[in-house]
Structures are given as C-alpha cells and as structure tokens.
Design a protein around this motif. Structure first.
Motif, PDB file in Angstrom:
ATOM      1  N   SER A  35       0.809  -1.226   0.000  1.00 55.51           N
ATOM      2  CA  SER A  35       0.000   0.000   0.000  1.00 55.51           C
ATOM      3  C   SER A  35       0.846   1.283   0.000  1.00 55.51           C
ATOM      4  O   SER A  35       0.299   2.382   0.025  1.00 55.51           O
ATOM      5  N   ASP A  36       2.169   1.139  -0.027  1.00 61.73           N
ATOM      6  CA  ASP A  36       3.027   2.331  -0.036  1.00 61.73           C
ATOM      7  C   ASP A  36       2.708   3.212  -1.233  1.00 61.73           C
ATOM      8  O   ASP A  36       2.498   2.723  -2.351  1.00 61.73           O
ATOM      9  N   SER A  37       2.687   4.505  -0.988  1.00 61.97           N
ATOM     10  CA  SER A  37       2.445   5.445  -2.077  1.00 61.97           C
ATOM     11  C   SER A  37       3.605   6.421  -2.185  1.00 61.97           C
ATOM     12  O   SER A  37       4.420   6.554  -1.274  1.00 61.97           O
ATOM     13  N   GLU A  38       3.666   7.104  -3.314  1.00 62.12           N
ATOM     14  CA  GLU A  38       4.740   8.070  -3.548  1.00 62.12           C
ATOM     15  C   GLU A  38       4.560   9.306  -2.666  1.00 62.12           C
ATOM     16  O   GLU A  38       3.442   9.725  -2.384  1.00 62.12           O
ATOM     17  N   PHE A  39       5.665   9.858  -2.224  1.00 62.26           N
ATOM     18  CA  PHE A  39       5.663  11.119  -1.488  1.00 62.26           C
ATOM     19  C   PHE A  39       6.900  11.903  -1.913  1.00 62.26           C
ATOM     20  O   PHE A  39       7.727  11.401  -2.673  1.00 62.26           O
ATOM     21  N   GLY A  42      15.682  23.870  -0.756  1.00 59.39           N
ATOM     22  CA  GLY A  42      14.314  23.909  -1.263  1.00 59.39           C
ATOM     23  C   GLY A  42      14.054  22.910  -2.374  1.00 59.39           C
ATOM     24  O   GLY A  42      12.931  22.828  -2.888  1.00 59.39           O
ATOM     25  N   LYS A  43      15.054  22.127  -2.754  1.00 56.25           N
ATOM     26  CA  LYS A  43      14.865  21.132  -3.810  1.00 56.25           C
ATOM     27  C   LYS A  43      13.985  19.999  -3.308  1.00 56.25           C
ATOM     28  O   LYS A  43      14.107  19.563  -2.157  1.00 56.25           O
ATOM     29  N   SER A  44      13.107  19.507  -4.188  1.00 58.23           N
ATOM     30  CA  SER A  44      12.204  18.410  -3.837  1.00 58.23           C
ATOM     31  C   SER A  44      12.419  17.224  -4.759  1.00 58.23           C
ATOM     32  O   SER A  44      12.699  17.394  -5.953  1.00 58.23           O
ATOM     33  N   PHE A  45      12.271  16.040  -4.201  1.00 57.17           N
ATOM     34  CA  PHE A  45      12.444  14.801  -4.966  1.00 57.17           C
ATOM     35  C   PHE A  45      11.310  13.841  -4.636  1.00 57.17           C
ATOM     36  O   PHE A  45      10.886  13.742  -3.480  1.00 57.17           O
ATOM     37  N   ALA A  46      10.831  13.153  -5.656  1.00 58.82           N
ATOM     38  CA  ALA A  46       9.782  12.154  -5.459  1.00 58.82           C
ATOM     39  C   ALA A  46      10.401  10.845  -4.979  1.00 58.82           C
ATOM     40  O   ALA A  46      11.429  10.406  -5.489  1.00 58.82           O
ATOM     41  N   SER A  61       2.732  11.690   5.454  1.00 60.01           N
ATOM     42  CA  SER A  61       2.255  12.934   4.838  1.00 60.01           C
ATOM     43  C   SER A  61       2.720  12.968   3.384  1.00 60.01           C
ATOM     44  O   SER A  61       3.580  12.177   2.981  1.00 60.01           O
ATOM     45  N   GLU A  62       2.183  13.875   2.606  1.00 59.57           N
ATOM     46  CA  GLU A  62       2.556  13.952   1.192  1.00 59.57           C
ATOM     47  C   GLU A  62       3.980  14.478   1.005  1.00 59.57           C
ATOM     48  O   GLU A  62       4.602  14.230  -0.027  1.00 59.57           O
ATOM     49  N   ASN A  63       4.478  15.211   1.994  1.00 62.85           N
ATOM     50  CA  ASN A  63       5.819  15.789   1.871  1.00 62.85           C
ATOM     51  C   ASN A  63       6.532  15.784   3.224  1.00 62.85           C
ATOM     52  O   ASN A  63       5.916  15.948   4.270  1.00 62.85           O
TER      53      ASN A  63
END
Length: 205
Positions: free
Chosen positions: A116-120, A128-132, A198-200
């Motif tokens: 059930s793991d989902s992407e975050f 401030g860089k973000s990675f999926a 959480s989503e992030n």
C-alpha cells in the motif's frame, strides 16, 4: 562481541564504586569468552554465569530480573536478537530511558515495504529542492541518485547513522533504533528505511 562492551562497563563501574550486577549467558564454560579473566578478578563477586547447554531449565529468567529491579536501575543488554527482544518485552511499561540495547542486525519483524506504499516527496530544507520517493525506493536511495551524500552504514534501520532531523511532515517509522518517544515526536527519521505518512517531508539537510 556481546560481552566486550558490557565487560568494559562493569570494570568502570567497579572502579568508581557503583552498584551493578552482570549476568553473562553462554552455552558452556568453554564457550564463555574471558571466563578465566572474569572468574579470577574482583569482578567475579558481581557476575553470575548462566551456562544452558543442552537444558532450558538453566536459562536466564529475564522477566523476573527486570520486574524485580530497583526503580532507578538501568538495564544494558548486548547479544543475540532473541535475548535483546526478551529484555525489551520484559521491560514493557518501564521507562524507556532505563533500557539500553544495541542491534547487530535489522529487526526481522520490521516491514520495510508495504504493497500500500504510495509516492511522497522529500524537500531539502537548505536548498528547497524536492524529490519524489516512489514505492520500493528509500529516501536514501533517491537522495543518492540526485547527488546528495548522507552518512550511512547498515542501510537496514538499526545503526542510526542516517538519522536526520525532520522540519515538517509526518514520518512513517520503520527502523529498529528510535525509541517510542522519539517516534512520537516526529523529529527524526531513518532515511534508509522509513517513509512518510504525509505527502511531503522537509528534511534538515
């Protein structure tokens, strides 16, 4: 390996006159490392040897020892996972700050990946860089793929090398090193195995 750090602690406690008792479990005298050194030293009065080869009747009664200890007594355990787990189970309800252990392998009951793991996403606080972070990949792997170096050792969640402060977001802890209080605070995360609820997540990197 198990007796080495504990024996050093016993010698120091003996030196400064602190109250302690060492329970040393092994299958037989022949398989008891440092047996002669301990038995012929001043440590022997504070050491109980438990040799349980071929019989379960002589095994250490961990539950009674932990239950009957003084309230401010600290417990230190080092050895096979079965012994560590027995001490941890016996100490449920005790103050976690009084029970100390070290693992030499990942907790087999810890589940690293769920169907059930989902992407975050993870965001680096300094840039401030973000990675999926997709299912099946760890935060550590994603950061490494994007050129970020994070101190790590076991990569299985039991050494604590990659513990990183969390600035924002809710971690999904899957390590074997954080205490329950540390997990509840949400201020640290093991990048090698834990994910996010959480989503992030914003990391202090």
């Amino acid at each position: 390996i198990g007796i080495t750090p504990i024996l050093s602690m016993a010698r120091r406690l003996q030196q400064i006159g602190s109250k302690y008792h060492l329970y040393y479990c092994a299958r037989s005298v022949e398989e008891t490392a440092h047996y002669n050194a301990i038995a012929t030293s001043t440590l022997c009065d504070n050491v109980t040897f438990i040799h349980d080869k071929a019989t379960k009747d002589k095994r250490l009664d961990v539950s009674s020892l932990v239950k009957d200890r003084e309230e401010d007594c600290h417990v230190y355990v080092c050895g096979p996972l079965g012994l560590v787990e027995a001490v941890k189970n016996a100490a449920r309800g005790c103050s976690p700050e009084t029970v100390h252990y070290e693992l030499f392998g990942a907790d087999p009951s810890a589940i690293r990946y769920h169907e059930s793991d989902s992407e975050f996403t993870v965001t680096i606080g300094s840039s401030g860089k973000s990675f999926a972070v997709p299912p099946g990949q760890s935060i550590l792997q994603v950061l490494a793929a994007n050129g970020m170096k994070v101190r790590t050792l076991c990569e299985e969640g039991y050494c604590g090398s990659c513990l990183t402060p969390v600035l924002s977001g809710k971690p999904d802890h899957r390590d074997s090193v954080l205490t329950q209080a540390e997990r509840n605070s949400g201020q640290l995360i093991a990048l090698c195995c834990s994910r996010a609820k959480s989503e992030n997540l914003i990391l202090d990197l």
